[in-house]
Design a protein around this motif. Structure first.
Motif, PDB file in Angstrom:
ATOM      1  N   VAL A   1       0.960  -1.200   0.034  1.00  0.00           N
ATOM      2  CA  VAL A   1      -0.033   0.135   0.207  1.00  0.00           C
ATOM      3  C   VAL A   1       0.723   1.102  -0.035  1.00  0.00           C
ATOM      4  CG1 VAL A   1      -2.215  -1.123   1.117  1.00  0.00           C
ATOM      5  CG2 VAL A   1      -0.436  -0.004   2.438  1.00  0.00           C
ATOM      6  N   LEU A   2       1.808   1.077   0.593  1.00  0.00           N
ATOM      7  CA  LEU A   2       2.871   2.321   0.550  1.00  0.00           C
ATOM      8  C   LEU A   2       3.590   2.656  -0.714  1.00  0.00           C
ATOM      9  CD1 LEU A   2       4.972   1.968   4.024  1.00  0.00           C
ATOM     10  CD2 LEU A   2       3.505   3.878   3.448  1.00  0.00           C
ATOM     11  N   THR A   3       3.668   1.496  -1.332  1.00  0.00           N
ATOM     12  CA  THR A   3       4.302   1.594  -2.921  1.00  0.00           C
ATOM     13  C   THR A   3       3.121   2.172  -3.707  1.00  0.00           C
ATOM     14  OG1 THR A   3       5.846  -0.154  -2.389  1.00  0.00           O
ATOM     15  CG2 THR A   3       5.586   0.266  -4.776  1.00  0.00           C
ATOM     16  N   ALA A   4       2.093   1.677  -3.515  1.00  0.00           N
ATOM     17  CA  ALA A   4       0.891   2.139  -4.502  1.00  0.00           C
ATOM     18  C   ALA A   4       0.727   3.738  -4.179  1.00  0.00           C
ATOM     19  CB  ALA A   4      -0.499   1.551  -4.121  1.00  0.00           C
ATOM     20  N   CYS A   5       0.722   3.949  -2.814  1.00  0.00           N
ATOM     21  CA  CYS A   5       0.454   5.466  -2.267  1.00  0.00           C
ATOM     22  C   CYS A   5       1.337   6.463  -3.134  1.00  0.00           C
ATOM     23  CB  CYS A   5       0.491   5.608  -0.917  1.00  0.00           C
ATOM     24  SG  CYS A   5      -0.342   7.244  -0.356  1.00  0.00           S
ATOM     25  N   LEU A   6       2.763   5.885  -2.842  1.00  0.00           N
ATOM     26  CA  LEU A   6       3.919   6.753  -3.334  1.00  0.00           C
ATOM     27  C   LEU A   6       3.957   6.823  -4.868  1.00  0.00           C
ATOM     28  CD1 LEU A   6       6.629   7.912  -2.987  1.00  0.00           C
ATOM     29  CD2 LEU A   6       7.622   5.472  -3.278  1.00  0.00           C
ATOM     30  N   ALA A   7       3.457   5.842  -5.465  1.00  0.00           N
ATOM     31  CA  ALA A   7       3.339   5.989  -7.063  1.00  0.00           C
ATOM     32  C   ALA A   7       2.004   7.144  -7.409  1.00  0.00           C
ATOM     33  CB  ALA A   7       3.000   4.655  -7.823  1.00  0.00           C
ATOM     34  N   ALA A   8       0.987   6.771  -6.627  1.00  0.00           N
ATOM     35  CA  ALA A   8      -0.321   7.578  -6.889  1.00  0.00           C
ATOM     36  C   ALA A   8       0.044   9.085  -6.585  1.00  0.00           C
ATOM     37  CB  ALA A   8      -1.562   7.042  -6.064  1.00  0.00           C
ATOM     38  N   CYS A   9       0.770   9.443  -5.590  1.00  0.00           N
ATOM     39  CA  CYS A   9       1.131  10.672  -5.183  1.00  0.00           C
ATOM     40  C   CYS A   9       2.070  11.260  -6.056  1.00  0.00           C
ATOM     41  CB  CYS A   9       1.708  10.804  -3.847  1.00  0.00           C
ATOM     42  SG  CYS A   9       0.428  10.437  -2.600  1.00  0.00           S
ATOM     43  N   ARG A  10       3.046  10.850  -6.759  1.00  0.00           N
ATOM     44  CA  ARG A  10       3.836  11.197  -7.507  1.00  0.00           C
ATOM     45  C   ARG A  10       3.272  11.723  -8.970  1.00  0.00           C
ATOM     46  NH1 ARG A  10       9.073   7.214  -6.383  1.00  0.00           N
ATOM     47  NH2 ARG A  10       9.857   8.659  -4.624  1.00  0.00           N
ATOM     48  N   ALA A  11       2.256  10.486  -9.278  1.00  0.00           N
ATOM     49  CA  ALA A  11       1.561  10.626 -10.529  1.00  0.00           C
ATOM     50  C   ALA A  11       0.557  12.146 -10.431  1.00  0.00           C
ATOM     51  CB  ALA A  11       0.677   9.366 -10.923  1.00  0.00           C
ATOM     52  N   CYS A  12      -0.059  12.075  -9.194  1.00  0.00           N
ATOM     53  CA  CYS A  12      -1.123  13.114  -9.054  1.00  0.00           C
ATOM     54  C   CYS A  12      -0.076  14.567  -9.061  1.00  0.00           C
ATOM     55  CB  CYS A  12      -1.813  12.932  -7.836  1.00  0.00           C
ATOM     56  SG  CYS A  12      -3.214  13.932  -7.409  1.00  0.00           S
ATOM     57  N   ALA A  13       0.988  14.567  -8.521  1.00  0.00           N
ATOM     58  CA  ALA A  13       1.729  15.728  -8.208  1.00  0.00           C
ATOM     59  C   ALA A  13       2.193  16.180  -9.745  1.00  0.00           C
ATOM     60  CB  ALA A  13       2.841  15.424  -7.255  1.00  0.00           C
ATOM     61  N   ASP A  14       2.486  15.375 -10.327  1.00  0.00           N
ATOM     62  CA  ASP A  14       3.096  15.607 -11.772  1.00  0.00           C
ATOM     63  C   ASP A  14       1.850  16.071 -12.798  1.00  0.00           C
ATOM     64  OD1 ASP A  14       5.575  14.688 -11.353  1.00  0.00           O
ATOM     65  OD2 ASP A  14       5.336  12.730 -12.187  1.00  0.00           O
ATOM     66  N   GLU A  15       0.582  15.638 -12.621  1.00  0.00           N
ATOM     67  CA  GLU A  15      -0.533  15.930 -13.386  1.00  0.00           C
ATOM     68  C   GLU A  15      -0.853  17.357 -12.702  1.00  0.00           C
ATOM     69  OE1 GLU A  15      -3.556  16.573 -16.016  1.00  0.00           O
ATOM     70  OE2 GLU A  15      -1.909  15.023 -16.110  1.00  0.00           O
TER      71      GLU A  15
END
Length: 129
Positions: free
Chosen positions: A82-96
């Motif tokens: 879940v931490l890995t998924a959250c990290l990926a989602a947050c990075r993608a959202c920040a970039d967008e």
């Protein structure tokens, strides 16, 4: 709250855990508010990907905070996932959101919250080993 858990947390860094939970909750709120603000903009169609990314990130952050808040029957593999998924989602959202930050203050604020949450997730992952 973490320090009040009767069985202890088995050597988990409670400061890093608490920071990550707090950042996940704050990020979920920022993403939800950003998606709502995007819906109020005149060019909603141009913000469709941002809205979708915001909502996905909010859901993942909420789930991550919930999983991190439960310690009975702790499963390190699930926590890492879940931490890995959250990290990926947050990075993608920040970039967008960064793509729209110059035009929309809510996207700038959301990108900052996402980056802070990603940092907290990365720090906790590092401490989990």
């Amino acid at each position: 709250m973490l320090n009040s858990y009767p069985a202890g947390l088995g050597g988990v860094d409670t400061d890093a855990m608490a920071r990550c939970i707090e950042e996940c909750v704050a990020c979920a709120q920022a993403c939800t508010a950003c998606a709502d603000a995007c819906l109020a903009e005149g060019m909603v169609a141009d913000l469709a990907k941002c809205i979708r990314t915001d909502l996905d990130c909010a859901d993942i952050c909420t789930t991550t905070a919930s999983v991190l808040s439960r310690h009975t029957g702790y499963d390190a593999q699930v926590t890492r996932a879940v931490l890995t998924a959250c990290l990926a989602a947050c990075r993608a959202c920040a970039d967008e959101c960064e793509r729209h930050a110059a035009t929309h203050a809510h996207c700038r604020i959301c990108a900052e919250a996402c980056r802070s949450c990603a940092d907290a997730c990365a720090a906790l992952l590092e401490r989990l080993g």
